[in-house]
Design an enzyme around this catalytic site. Structure first.
Site, PDB file in Angstrom:
ATOM      1  N   ARG A  84       0.842  -1.198   0.000  1.00  0.00           N
ATOM      2  CA  ARG A  84       0.000   0.000   0.000  1.00  0.00           C
ATOM      3  C   ARG A  84       0.879   1.251   0.000  1.00  0.00           C
ATOM      4  NH1 ARG A  84      -4.573  -0.015   4.418  1.00  0.00           N
ATOM      5  NH2 ARG A  84      -2.857   0.452   5.835  1.00  0.00           N
ATOM      6  N   LYS A 186      -2.677   6.432   1.690  1.00  0.00           N
ATOM      7  CA  LYS A 186      -2.558   7.047   3.008  1.00  0.00           C
ATOM      8  C   LYS A 186      -1.666   8.288   2.940  1.00  0.00           C
ATOM      9  CE  LYS A 186      -3.201   4.285   7.042  1.00  0.00           C
ATOM     10  NZ  LYS A 186      -4.651   4.094   7.140  1.00  0.00           N
ATOM     11  N   GLU A 222     -16.566   6.414   3.958  1.00  0.00           N
ATOM     12  CA  GLU A 222     -15.827   5.911   5.113  1.00  0.00           C
ATOM     13  C   GLU A 222     -16.348   6.529   6.401  1.00  0.00           C
ATOM     14  OE1 GLU A 222     -11.837   4.775   5.003  1.00  0.00           O
ATOM     15  OE2 GLU A 222     -11.482   5.641   3.031  1.00  0.00           O
TER      16      GLU A 222
HETATM   17  C1  LIG Z   1      -5.759   3.408   7.545  1.00  0.00           C
HETATM   18  C2  LIG Z   1      -7.149   3.699   7.110  1.00  0.00           C
HETATM   19  C3  LIG Z   1      -8.162   2.727   7.129  1.00  0.00           C
HETATM   20  C4  LIG Z   1      -7.979   1.357   7.711  1.00  0.00           C
HETATM   21  O1  LIG Z   1      -6.985   0.602   7.090  1.00  0.00           O
HETATM   22  P1  LIG Z   1      -6.383  -0.670   7.826  1.00  0.00           P
HETATM   23  O2  LIG Z   1      -5.365  -1.161   6.871  1.00  0.00           O
HETATM   24  O3  LIG Z   1      -7.488  -1.628   8.040  1.00  0.00           O
HETATM   25  O4  LIG Z   1      -5.805  -0.180   9.120  1.00  0.00           O
HETATM   26  C5  LIG Z   1      -9.405   3.068   6.617  1.00  0.00           C
HETATM   27  N1  LIG Z   1      -9.661   4.298   6.139  1.00  0.00           N
HETATM   28  C6  LIG Z   1      -8.706   5.265   6.120  1.00  0.00           C
HETATM   29  C7  LIG Z   1      -9.050   6.595   5.574  1.00  0.00           C
HETATM   30  C8  LIG Z   1      -7.428   4.999   6.612  1.00  0.00           C
HETATM   31  O5  LIG Z   1      -6.516   5.960   6.614  1.00  0.00           O
END
Ligand SMILES: *Cc1c(COP(=O)(O)O)cnc(C)c1O
Length: 344
Positions: A84, A186, A222
């Site tokens: 990722r 991210k 989300e």
């Molecule tokens: C990190 C994150 C998640 C969750 O991701 P995981 O890999 O399950 O920890 C979901 N939504 C957003 C916006 C994130 O930054």
């Protein structure tokens, strides 16, 4: 042998505790990554003209290392975090860190800070990898130098004394991500704009906001920085990955687990109205694993799931299935658990 960490394991929360060592690697824009080194945890110095602090050229990751029932320390699917971060690096025009360097760096941080890993059941060592443009750049352009850094901190269990349902507010004013933007990675810049809506929702008595899509203002995307699921007529639904939704590793694991349990899982656009008519709803991410949702409010309408305080049956089942694999109580049939060398 290091002395025992100065931590009261029973009062840990999700907050920052400084630990012993951190990892730093640097590279020039066109040079390949070479492994970095461990150094004492502490402040870093950076150019005022660094790409990351001027233009937000930065990414973060989040994962956990914890002590399991098998008496060892493990990570959960860390290769997925590495991949990722590589996809994010492509999007933000940064040199992607090779998976082997990423995993090796995470392992070193866990090994060298092992005294900060909470006892089983008391929490985890949260691992925070960062990749950013650290070199100076005045115009809006990729920085000439990049830093890959990892620090770790012990965190407590998200739910103390059982899971509790959260009440959420749908934002009709703010969006997290737009088509073609950076919502699917991210990128650090995705998070500060959510702080004001989140604070406002909290001041109004809600745990977090639910973001709708930025085009039609109709579909659930989300929950703050967590992925959304709901159960309706025996089918589990989650918003499909259209580029505006962060592909959570917890989300992906839940999809696999639910299908393995025999449930139909549908990834599609989920209308807010549909979500509000569902039987169960929850959100998920590394920090809480799964948070059951008690209610969702949109304008003057509130949908309550079951009695609003009891987690749904499937929500609980998925939480137990996932945490039992993570804690090595159940067999790891998917090959998700990654033991940390030397801590086995
Ligand atoms: C990190 C994150 C998640 C969750 O991701 P995981 O890999 O399950 O920890 C979901 N939504 C957003 C916006 C994130 O930054």
């Amino acid at each position: 042998m290091m002395s025992e960490a100065p931590v009261d394991w029973d009062s840990l929360t999700f907050s920052m505790t400084e630990t012993d060592f951190m990892y730093i690697a640097k590279t020039a824009i066109d040079a390949p990554w070479t492994p970095g080194e461990m150094m004492p945890y502490g402040n870093i110095s950076i150019s005022p003209a660094a790409g990351v602090i001027n233009y937000g050229q930065g990414l973060f990751e989040g994962m956990k290392a914890y002590r399991t029932n098998a008496g060892r320390v493990v990570l959960f699917r860390p290769e997925e975090n590495a991949r990722r971060m590589q996809r994010g690096a492509d999007r933000l025009k940064m040199p992607p860190v090779p998976e082997s360097i990423f995993i090796d760096a995470v392992e070193q941080c866990v090994q060298q800070n092992a005294r900060w890993i909470p006892p089983m059941g008391k929490g985890a060592l949260y691992v925070r990898p960062l990749l950013n443009g650290s070199g100076p750049v005045l115009g809006v352009a990729p920085a000439p130098e990049y830093t890959f850094m990892i620090y770790v901190t012990p965190v407590g269990p998200y739910f103390k004394g059982g899971m509790s349902c959260i009440n959420l507010l749908i934002s009709d004013e703010h969006h997290r991500a737009a088509p073609g933007g950076s919502g699917g990675v991210k990128a650090i810049g995705n998070y500060a704009p959510g702080m004001m809506p989140s604070k406002n929702a909290k001041a109004a008595g809600y745990a977090e906001v639910i973001y709708l899509d930025a085009e039609e203002h109709k579909y659930v995307e989300e929950v703050g920085a967590a992925n959304f699921f709901c159960l309706k007529d025996g089918v589990l639904y989650t918003p499909e990955l259209t580029g505006t939704i962060l592909p959570g590793i917890t989300r992906d694991s839940i999809i696999h687990l639910a299908r393995h349990m025999g449930y139909e899982v549908v990834e599609k656009k989920v209308e807010a109205e549909f979500a509000m008519s569902a039987e169960e709803a929850f959100c998920c991410g590394t920090a809480a694993v799964i948070s059951p949702i008690g209610s969702i409010t949109l304008g003057d309408k509130t949908a309550t799931y079951s009695d609003g305080v009891t987690p749904g049956e499937l929500t609980l089942k998925l939480y137990n299935a996932l945490t039992n694999i993570q804690n090595e109580i159940d067999e790891d049939t998917f090959g998700w658990v990654h033991p940390v060398p030397g801590l086995e």
